[in-house]
Design a protein around this motif. Structure first.
Motif, mmCIF file in Angstrom:
data_model
loop_
_atom_site.group_PDB
_atom_site.id
_atom_site.type_symbol
_atom_site.label_atom_id
_atom_site.label_comp_id
_atom_site.label_asym_id
_atom_site.label_seq_id
_atom_site.Cartn_x
_atom_site.Cartn_y
_atom_site.Cartn_z
ATOM 1 N N GLU A 201 12.901 8.391 -5.844
ATOM 2 C CA GLU A 201 12.778 7.097 -6.476
ATOM 3 C C GLU A 201 12.497 5.986 -5.094
ATOM 4 O O GLU A 201 13.324 6.045 -4.401
ATOM 5 C CB GLU A 201 14.307 6.873 -6.907
ATOM 6 N N PRO A 202 11.418 5.376 -5.379
ATOM 7 C CA PRO A 202 11.014 4.334 -4.351
ATOM 8 C C PRO A 202 12.002 3.435 -4.312
ATOM 9 O O PRO A 202 12.544 2.749 -5.668
ATOM 10 C CB PRO A 202 9.720 4.057 -4.698
ATOM 11 N N ALA A 203 12.336 2.721 -3.056
ATOM 12 C CA ALA A 203 13.086 1.260 -2.873
ATOM 13 C C ALA A 203 12.164 0.240 -3.761
ATOM 14 O O ALA A 203 11.139 0.330 -4.030
ATOM 15 C CB ALA A 203 13.136 1.038 -1.453
ATOM 16 N N CYS B 125 0.757 -1.163 -0.145
ATOM 17 C CA CYS B 125 -0.013 -0.075 -0.075
ATOM 18 C C CYS B 125 0.874 1.356 0.147
ATOM 19 O O CYS B 125 0.267 2.345 -0.216
ATOM 20 C CB CYS B 125 -0.972 -0.047 1.097
ATOM 21 N N PHE B 126 2.161 1.078 0.280
ATOM 22 C CA PHE B 126 2.992 2.246 0.393
ATOM 23 C C PHE B 126 3.704 2.401 -0.777
ATOM 24 O O PHE B 126 5.087 2.318 -0.999
ATOM 25 C CB PHE B 126 3.896 2.150 1.645
ATOM 26 N N TYR B 127 3.113 2.778 -1.882
ATOM 27 C CA TYR B 127 3.897 2.942 -3.146
ATOM 28 C C TYR B 127 4.157 4.201 -3.847
ATOM 29 O O TYR B 127 4.666 4.309 -4.688
ATOM 30 C CB TYR B 127 2.996 1.968 -4.304
ATOM 31 N N ARG B 128 3.539 5.159 -3.018
ATOM 32 C CA ARG B 128 3.842 6.517 -3.231
ATOM 33 C C ARG B 128 4.680 7.160 -2.287
ATOM 34 O O ARG B 128 4.392 7.538 -1.183
ATOM 35 C CB ARG B 128 2.411 7.286 -3.291
ATOM 36 N N PRO B 129 6.103 7.605 -2.848
ATOM 37 C CA PRO B 129 6.651 8.227 -2.054
ATOM 38 C C PRO B 129 6.396 9.778 -1.997
ATOM 39 O O PRO B 129 6.045 10.444 -3.123
ATOM 40 C CB PRO B 129 8.296 8.044 -2.501
ATOM 41 N N PHE B 130 6.621 10.550 -0.939
ATOM 42 C CA PHE B 130 6.550 11.906 -0.917
ATOM 43 C C PHE B 130 8.005 12.496 -1.553
ATOM 44 O O PHE B 130 8.853 11.847 -1.630
ATOM 45 C CB PHE B 130 6.546 12.516 0.536
ATOM 46 N N GLY B 131 7.535 13.481 -2.153
ATOM 47 C CA GLY B 131 8.854 14.097 -2.944
ATOM 48 C C GLY B 131 8.696 13.689 -4.701
ATOM 49 O O GLY B 131 8.963 12.374 -4.570
ATOM 50 N N SER B 132 8.111 14.443 -5.487
ATOM 51 C CA SER B 132 7.949 14.065 -6.736
ATOM 52 C C SER B 132 8.994 13.302 -7.455
ATOM 53 O O SER B 132 8.689 12.625 -8.219
ATOM 54 C CB SER B 132 7.185 15.064 -7.380
ATOM 55 N N TYR C 278 9.260 -1.306 -2.780
ATOM 56 C CA TYR C 278 8.076 -0.281 -2.814
ATOM 57 C C TYR C 278 7.687 0.135 -4.168
ATOM 58 O O TYR C 278 6.802 1.202 -3.993
ATOM 59 C CB TYR C 278 8.240 0.813 -1.910
#
Lengths: 131, 131
Positions: free
Chosen positions: A121-123, A111-118, A126
């Motif tokens: 780069e997600p791990a 569910c945590f697929y959206r990082p803050f900061g446009s 994720y």
């Protein structure tokens, strides 16, 4: 198909869990393989006991006000491999084998697929890679 | 000493975060290195913004009813490396570089140091090894 393995919690351990004014405790679900945090949902005393006895995550749906055994409808079942309670007893953590495509109703693994900061780069665990 | 790196969240992202009746949102903190879930605490809109701007976890202490910048007293500061919001916007996840001895006031690395099931063997990153 993954095997469901009950966890033999004793009453002394269960008595250390504290519930909020609605009788609920937050339950964090982590992928036992990738270690990604998959989701957070809520349990009451009954669904915690069911989860440990059945070896599958069973939540209390706050929106539907009913017992929600994860994956019964979606197929995205979670087989519990380890279960923890925190220092204050007011948060739970489950390490699970995630069956099906993922934990999230959007089709993402986590569910945590959206990082803050446009530009962030997600791990890898994720990332938004669909099922 | 670890470096604090701000995360440039934009207003559109922040607007997707939803808060409970008390104006709070649960924030899961995960170790960026070991991937252990370290703790869960609560943020309000103000402390979320502070966390992202300062690159350190800042919570709202429900017991003390005050802003709580993690580690200011204990030395166990958390430097944010990645930050996520979930599909519903009602839970946050922070991957951090944990400074000091650990995240837990008990001296354990993680607050989740006790497995259910007396004979259960915790995963290495959740073991009770003191700092």
């Amino acid at each position: 198909m993954p095997e469901a393995t009950p966890i033999a919690a004793n009453d002394a351990e269960l008595a250390l869990v504290t519930y909020d004014a609605n009788g609920l405790v937050p339950a964090i679900v982590q992928d036992a393989e990738t270690r990604a945090v998959l989701m957070m949902a809520w349990m009451n005393a009954e669904t915690l006991r069911m989860s440990l006895e059945q070896g599958r995550t069973v939540f209390w749906s706050r929106s539907r006000q009913e017992v929600w055994r994860k994956g019964d409808t979606s197929g995205d079942r979670q087989f519990i491999r380890e279960a923890y309670y925190d220092c204050d007893g007011d948060t739970l953590l489950f390490l699970v084998e995630q069956d099906g495509g993922g934990a999230c109703h959007t089709g993402n693994r986590s569910c945590f697929y959206r990082p803050f900061g446009s530009e962030a780069e997600p791990a890898p665990e994720y990332s938004t890679a669909a099922r």
